[in-house]
Every structure is written in structure tokens, then in C-alpha cells.
Design an enzyme around this catalytic site. Structure first.
Site, short mmCIF file in Angstrom:
data_model
loop_
_atom_site.label_atom_id
_atom_site.label_comp_id
_atom_site.label_asym_id
_atom_site.label_seq_id
_atom_site.Cartn_x
_atom_site.Cartn_y
_atom_site.Cartn_z
N ASN A 165 4.27 -0.10 -1.87
CA ASN A 165 3.87 1.31 -1.91
C ASN A 165 4.76 2.06 -2.93
O ASN A 165 5.65 1.47 -3.53
CB ASN A 165 3.99 1.92 -0.51
CG ASN A 165 5.43 2.05 -0.06
OD1 ASN A 165 6.28 1.23 -0.38
ND2 ASN A 165 5.71 3.09 0.68
N CYS B 289 7.37 3.95 -3.05
CA CYS B 289 8.85 3.93 -3.01
C CYS B 289 9.44 2.55 -2.80
O CYS B 289 10.67 2.41 -2.68
CB CYS B 289 9.34 4.88 -1.94
SG CYS B 289 9.08 6.59 -2.38
N GLU C 59 9.38 0.32 -0.31
CA GLU C 59 9.85 -0.22 0.96
C GLU C 59 8.76 -0.95 1.75
O GLU C 59 9.06 -1.59 2.76
CB GLU C 59 10.45 0.89 1.82
CG GLU C 59 9.45 1.76 2.57
CD GLU C 59 8.75 2.78 1.69
OE1 GLU C 59 7.84 3.47 2.18
OE2 GLU C 59 9.14 2.90 0.52
#
Length: 798
Positions: free
Chosen positions: A297, A299, A301
């Protein structure tokens, strides 16, 4: 919207009172005014004029009622009122918050509840533009998207259907970026993308530098997909193969250390690209029989298979302590209820694409994480940058992870295992679970503001911040509430202390603060990069998916510092790394000329003497354009405080190694928005002039006398007409009195002698300038692999 003070209790809505009487009255924790402001601006249901139609209480109730209804799918006789109450209580007590789309959309027409999606991009024109269309639909619904561009053939490769040449991954990324910019997601959440390219793709070098210019791909985070083969080649200082994805053939070799150093150089320059350890991620892929994980995704994580989405939520560790330490009983109960909540979200979600619904319900991945970690450590009296803190991280996250798996097993006993269970790693272990994954450490930007907690697993960014008043727009300084509470209980609280913290953003050098408090209340820039990585690795060891975190560097960090952190992250088992060097995105390279720029003829460098030795120039048409002198490693100067109608303006004036006035920087104390940006522009243009050989007196002449509607008398008959006028007066003072600088002590101004390292823009307030929030003018934080303003909730991560 009703504004609630700390001494007040949120009133019951008529619906809740009718259903539950007064039973839940004392279970609601009051929200800070900052949380109320963020909720009103971004989360609460509004009418056509923008007026809120619900209170935060109503929002929590709306979400709890909607998500609890999923229980009826599995048990028509389920006690929905009890489930609603449990879900409502843990949100209202600020024990748990789901990701933003769930808070915004649950129980409303849109009903899109997921934050993150991964869309595959096939190596064909039809496949590429199908992905663009799917991305637009997802962004319109409020989600963020991740892509791997690794399947696309490299630039100039053959296109057999037309016998033409391929455009390549980087070229097509601009199409996705433009589509994101157009959608704007209805104004509630910005479009956010992750672009990943494997390190063995032939176009990897172009990808690494694709965000070198700050005007490109601003709706993308980018990361290089690192393989084990590549890291081994880096360690051995050997070459590795580049593979054409069109046919799987080797197209050439590169020296791994050269590629690694270029990644490091660009990350040092502006924070991108990050790195993602793809082989390590796929080593933990719970459903390898369904395919390989290629992307994450926005970011980083949440690794996901093509067309998967994930529903995230975070437990607030700040409220999980008691007099004995960690409140394990409360934490365990919250973990169980949170897993139940997030599994229900999967069923209540309205998916933007049928393929996404199929994959998401097939694997039922959830991502339970944490926020308020720095707050918990402070309450436990443990310094963030210590082995004790790393050990506590292992203890807390292993507890959460084990309890989450237990809760998923309990749900599997009632609801069945996830549909793609057969062939999964859980099947191989003989463990029946409801969810293929249960834990993720995700960014918590706005939900941590709502919860009044520190962000994710990050250290405190600062001990104070400035926000605008809800009603009158006044700039208000807020100090960390835990610091204030501890200061009162330990007997060292005073108005002077709070004032000092507001000025300096830290207690590191404030007299009268006990040493153990200085160690406990560390901020992000008090923590060395190595401790950032150690903390990330500790949480990663007990997390199914990955960890979103930013490793913060001081501005004067070297490329070697970044390189060592990347290698440490690999050695300690992290799945990815994001770094940010303070000020690196605000300082632009001024002396770079691109050969492709229109109108440049015979760009060249020479030693033409125009008052500045060795001054570079280029020719454009018939005119000469100058390139400013580059900065040295160290400059010397002074910072002068100037009173203006917009607040105190700090003007830092520096000399080069030969004693010539070389540059100036500005920082406006409590102002933001246009004021801060205009003051920064004045400083940049003045520095540009000075570094190009313009006399300081000419700069003073241009700026002096410009007036605004709020002139300020500074004493002794002096008056600053505007911020521009104040800059001119500060520069004039320096020109006339610099020989007496160490003794200068004007009554109406404060001057401090400084030693300034390269681009380290520090004002006499001790605060690192990191850019202004475009919404409110507050200070931007680079944390959790994201950009967030804690004053208003603005974020660049969707």
C-alpha cells in the site's frame, strides 16, 4: 458542533439513550479540541453547506452500529446491542480506532471501508489503462493504491504488435499520477500511490532518480524492490543481472554497490526512494499458492497480492497503562474486540471492484497495529532510545500478536477459516484461523490526533505544536499533555516552563527539569537513526505484515549514515525502510542546469570574473544567466529576532568562508500559511541574490519600506512596516554592526551568534523548520513513512 472541555462529559445522543439508557454515559472519554477540529473538518457527516450533522459521539455510534451488524450474517440471534456497546466503548474510550475510511463511511451511502489496495499492471496497453481506470474508481471511493511496475518491459524495448518502441515503467507512472491528481477524492482524502520497481528491472536507474525533481510524481511514494541476490552482491561488491520481464532474459549487469549508492544518494537528497525487501516479504506470504506479493500500500506497511485490500486499525497504547505498568488485561480485551471489529469490516465493506471483493473475502487479511507507543514509554519512565524500550516493544507486540491469533482462531471456530485456507502456511501448521494476517503497524496520522496519542511507534516529534483556534483562527500553542501532567505531579511545573517548551520544542536544555525526565521526553531528533531501526525491527519481529516508520536524520547527516541504516535494517530483519533527512525536501539544488531545458545554448562553466571569483554562468540566447555559488560545509552568522505584525520573525544571516554575506533564512514564530511561505520566499530570493554576487545594500534597498496593514513599533522610535521591511532592517543591522556581533545586545531585539552547517536551517527557537502545512500553515511532520500535520490532520498518505 458542540465544543467539549476536559471537565465536561459528552452528552448522550437521543438514539443511544433510547437504546441503552444511562448505561454508557461514563464510558465516553472527552476529546481534545484539536481532535474535535480534525473530526469536524474531515470525518463528520455534513449538510450541503458544510455544517456538521453529527457529533463525534454520533459518529462512533454510527460506526459501531454498522460494523456490529455483520454478526447477524453468522448468528441471526446474536446480541447486537452488546456488540454495538463493545465496539462503541473501545472507540469512545480512545482504546482503538479503525482506519479513516471506516470512520468516514461506515453507515453512510458510500460504505467503502478499506484504506489500501494493490492493483496489478499488465504489460499491455489495455492492461495499463485498465489499471488506470481501476485506480480512479478506488481513489474516488477514498482508498490508496499500490502498484508494481516490474512487469512492464523497459524503455525502448520492442513492441511486437506495432514494431515500435516501449515507453517504459517511469513514463507510464506519470499517467497514473495525472489521474490521481484529477480525482482529488472528493476533498476528504488525497489520492496516494506506491510505485515499486524490482531492482533487477533494466530501467531501475531511471526509476531511482525519477523523483529527483520535486515537480514530478507528487502523488507517488516510490520504493525499490530489493532482492536477496542484490543484497548479497552489495555485500560482495559484485555485479548482478538485469532481467527483461517481457521474456525473462538477461539484458546486462550492473555493479550492485553502484545501484545501492544511487538509492542512498537519492534518499539522502529528498527521502525517496525507500526500499522494500521483496524476498523477505514473500517469505512471510501466508498464501504463496495464490501468487507472489509484488507491491504494498502507499506507506509500505501492507504487502498485498494483486486485487487484495486490507482493513486496518490501531490500539492506543497511551491508555494501556496503570499503576503497575502495562494494563495487560485491558490490552488483551481490546485486542480481542479489535480483531472481531476488523473481521466484521470485511463483510460490511462495499468494494469498488468485484475482483477486490473476491480476493479480500478469500484471504480476510486484517491489520491490527498500535499508536501511542512513545506515550506508553514515557508513562512507564522508559527512554525511547534504550535497550529497555526495545525489550518492552518486543514484550508488548508479541502479546498483541499472540492474542490477535488466538482471537482469529476463536472466530474461525464460530465462522470458519478464511476461504483460501487450504494450501496456506496456516494449513501447513495445522492452525485454523479466520484471517490470513492479523497485525500491521500502519501510519496513524489523523486517528492518533483524534485519540490524543503519539503517532504509531514513532518517538514524539515535538513537545509542543501550534494550531489555529476553531472559532477565531487564533494561533494557539499546545504542549504535550503528558509532560504537563508529569511536571505538575513531580513539582517542577510553571508557566515559565511551558513557555520555554513552546519556544524550544524540547526540554533537553531547560533548567529545573529532572534528568530522568529529560531522558524520558526525547523527541525524534534526539533519537539516533540506529535506535529508530532497532525499534522498527523489534515490532517487525512480532508483526505479520510490515511496519510503517520513518528514520529521521539531522540535516547534516551524510550519505554514509543513510547507507549504514539501510544495511542495519536488512541485518535486523525489517521488511522496508523509509528515511527523511531534516529539511531535504525544502532545500533545492540551485546550480544544476539540465541539458534538455528549452532555450539553453552551449551550456558551459567558466571562470568569468564579475565580482565573484570562479562564478559559474551559462548562456541562454543573447543573455547571460548566473548560477549561484555552491554552499560550503560550514557557514557563520547570526540570528536576529524582529517584531512584525505577524509575530516574531527570526532572520538568520550567514557569511561564506571569506567573510562575505552569503545567504539569509527566515522563520516566522507562530504564523503559518501564506505568511510563512512568503517569508520563506523572501529569504530564498535574497539568498539567491547574495550568492549570485549582488551587493547586500541592493537587497536592502529593494526590501526596505515595503509596508503592510499591520506595522509594529519596536521601541526607540523604530517601526517595522512589514516582514519584508523587517528582513531589510535585520540585514542592514548585520552589514553595519557585524564586527561587533559577539557584543551586540539591542534592547528591543535578541541576537544570537550561530555556527550553521550546510542547509541546517535552525532558528533561535531551536525548532527544525520542515515546511508549512498547505491547509493550516502548521508544522509538517515526516513520520511513519508519511507526511502529517498534527495541527489540522492534513496528510499526504491518503
Amino acid at each position: 458542533m458542540e465544543i467539549l472541555r476536559e471537565s465536561e462529559t459528552m452528552p448522550l445522543s437521543s438514539e443511544m439513550e433510547k437504546r441503552h439508557g444511562r448505561k454508557m454515559y461514563n464510558r465516553v472519554i472527552n476529546l481534545t479540541e484539536n481532535a474535535l477540529q480534525v473530526l469536524e473538518k474531515r470525518y463528520l457527516k455534513k449538510d450541503e453547506s458544510g455544517r456538521p450533522l453529527e457529533t463525534p459521539y454520533d459518529m462512533f455510534l454510527r460506526v459501531a452500529q454498522n460494523i456490529a451488524r455483520a454478526d447477524l450474517i453468522y448468528d441471526s440471534s446474536a446480541d447486537i446491542k452488546d456488540i454495538e456497546e463493545r465496539f462503541f466503548s473501545m472507540m469512545a474510550r480512545l482504546e482503538f480506532m479503525p482506519n479513516s475510511p471506516t470512520l468516514m463511511n461506515a453507515g453512510r451511502e458510500l460504505q467503502q471501508l478499506s484504506a489500501c489496495f494493490v492493483i496489478p499492471i499488465e504489460d499491455s496497453m489495455a492492461g495499463i489503462f485498465d489499471a488506470v481506470k481501476q485506480t480512479a474508481i478506488i481513489h474516488q471511493s477514498g482508498g490508496g493504491t499500490g502498484f508494481s511496475f516490474s512487469r512492464l518491459r523497459p524503455k525502448d524495448d520492442v513492441v511486437t504488435s506495432t514494431m515500435g518502441k516501449a515507453s517504459g515503467p517511469v513514463s507510464f507512472m506519470t499517467v497514473f499520477d495525472a489521474a490521481t491528481e484529477t480525482i482529488k477524492q472528493g476533498g476528504t482524502r488525497r489520492g496516494a500511490n506506491m510505485g515499486i520497481l524490482r531492482v533487477d528491472h533494466p530501467e531501475i536507474m531511471d526509476f531511482i532518480v525519477c523523483k529527483e525533481k520535486s515537480t514530478r510524481l507528487n502523488n507517488f511514494n516510490i520504493s525499490v524492490g530489493i532482492t536477496e541476490e542484490f543484497m548479497k552482491a552489495v555485500e560482495e561488491d559484485s555485479e548482478y543481472s538485469l532481467i527483461n520481464p517481457r521474456n525473462g532474459r538477461e539484458t546486462g549487469k550492473l555493479k550492485a554497490s553502484d545501484v545501492f549508492n544511487k538509492i542512498v544518494e537519492m534518499a539522502w537528497l529528498n527521502g525517496e526512494p525507500g526500499i522494500v525487501f521483496l524476498d523477505r516479504i514473500n517469505g512471510d506470504n501466508p498464501t504463496p499458492h495464490l501468487g507472489e506479493i509484488e507491491s504494498t500500500n502507499p506507506c509500505g506497511e501492507q504487502p498485498l497480492l494483486p486485487y487484495e485490500s486490507c482493513n486496518l486499525g490501531s490500539i492506543n497504547l497511551s491508555v494501556m497503562t496503570n499503576d503497575s505498568g502495562v494494563d495487560w488485561q485491558r490490552l488483551g480485551r481490546t485486542v480481542s474486540d479489535s480483531v472481531h471489529f476488523l473481521d466484521n469490516v470485511i463483510d460490511m465493506n462495499r468494494y469498488p471492484l468485484s475482483k477486490i471483493e473476491e480476493m479480500t473475502k478469500g484471504n480476510r487479511k486484517i491489520g491490527l497495529g498500535v499508536m501511542g507507543w512513545a506515550d506508553m514509554l514515557i508513562k512507564l519512565g522508559i527512554p525511547y532510545n534504550s535497550d529497555e524500550a526495545v525489550g518492552k516493544a518486543e514484550e508488548v507486540m508479541s502479546f498483541i500478536h499472540e492474542r490477535a491469533i488466538e482471537s482469529s482462531q476463536e472466530l474461525a471456530g464460530k465462522r470458519g477459516v478464511f476461504p483460501n485456507y487450504k494450501g496456506s502456511i496456516w494449513d501447513a501448521r495445522g492452525i485454523r484461523v479466520r484471517n490470513a494476517t492479523t497485525t500491521t503497524i500502519a501510519p496513524t496520522g489523523t486517528i492518533s490526533i483524534i485519540s490524543g496519542a503519539s503517532s504509531g511507534i514513532e518517538p514524539l516529534f515535538a513537545l509542543s505544536f501550534v494550531r489555529k483556534g476553531i472559532l477565531d483562527g487564533e494561533q494557539l500553542v499546545e504542549v504535550n499533555p503528558i509532560l504537563e501532567e508529569v511536571a505538575r505531579s513531580r513539582g517542577f511545573y510553571s508557566k515559565e516552563l511551558i513557555s520555554k517548551v513552546a519556544e524550544e520544542g524540547s526540554i533537553k536544555y531547560i533548567d529545573g527539569v529532572p534528568d530522568e525526565m529529560r531522558r524520558a521526553f526525547v523527541t525524534a531528533h534526539d533519537v539516533t537513526p540506529e535506535w529508530h531501526i532497532k525499534m522498527q525491527a523489534a515490532f517487525q519481529r512480532h508483526t505479520d505484515n510490515a511496519v510503517s516508520k520513518t528514520v529521521n536524520f539531522h540535516n547534516d547527516a551524510t550519505k554514509e549514515d543513510v547507507s549504514e541504516v539501510y544495511k542495519l535494517a536488512y541485518r535486523l530483519g525489517c521488511k522496508g525502510v523509509t528515511v527523511y533527512r531534516d529539511g531535504s525536501r525544502e532545500v533545492q539544488v540551485l546550480n544544476k542546469i539540465e541539458s534538455g531545458d528549452e532555450g539553453i545554448n552551449d551550456a558551459q562553466t567558466s571562470g568569468v570574473d564579475n565580482g565573484v571569483e570562479g562564478h559559474d554562468h551559462i548562456k541562454r540566447s543573447k543573455f547571460e544567466y548566473r548560477t549561484p555559488r555552491p554552499r560550503g560545509e560550514v557557514t557563520f552568522g547570526a540570528t536576529r529576532k524582529m517584531k512584525t505584525g505577524c509575530g516574531n520573525l527570526y532572520v538568520s544571516i550567514n557569511e561564506d568562508e571569506e567573510g562575505r554575506i552569503f545567504e539569509l533564512f527566515t522563520q516566522i514564530g507562530k504564523a503559518g500559511g501564506c505568511v510563512a511561505s512568503q517569508c520563506e520566499a523572501i529569504g530564498r530570493l535574497a539568498s539567491l541574490s547574495l550568492r549570485s554576487g549582488i551587493q547586500p545594500e541592493e537587497v536592502i534597498k529593494q526590501l526596505r519600506g515595503i509596508s503592510c496593514h499591520i506595522p509594529v513599533f519596536t521601541g526607540n522610535g523604530k517601526k517595522n512596516l512589514s516582514c519584508s521591511d523587517a528582513v531589510a532592517r535585520a540585514l542592514d543591522w548585520y552589514v553595519n554592526y557585524k564586527s561587533q556581533m559577539p557584543q551586540a545586545n539591542a534592547k528591543d531585539d535578541v541576537s544570537t551568534y550561530t555556527n550553521v552547517k550546510t542547509s541546517d536551517i535552525r532558528t533561535s527557537t531551536g525548532v527544525n523548520f520542515r515546511g508549512a502545512c498547505p491547509d493550516c500553515g502548521g508544522m509538517i511532520e515526516h513520520v511513519e513513512g508519511c507526511v502529517t500535520c498534527r495541527a489540522c490532520g492534513y496528510t499526504e498518505c491518503g
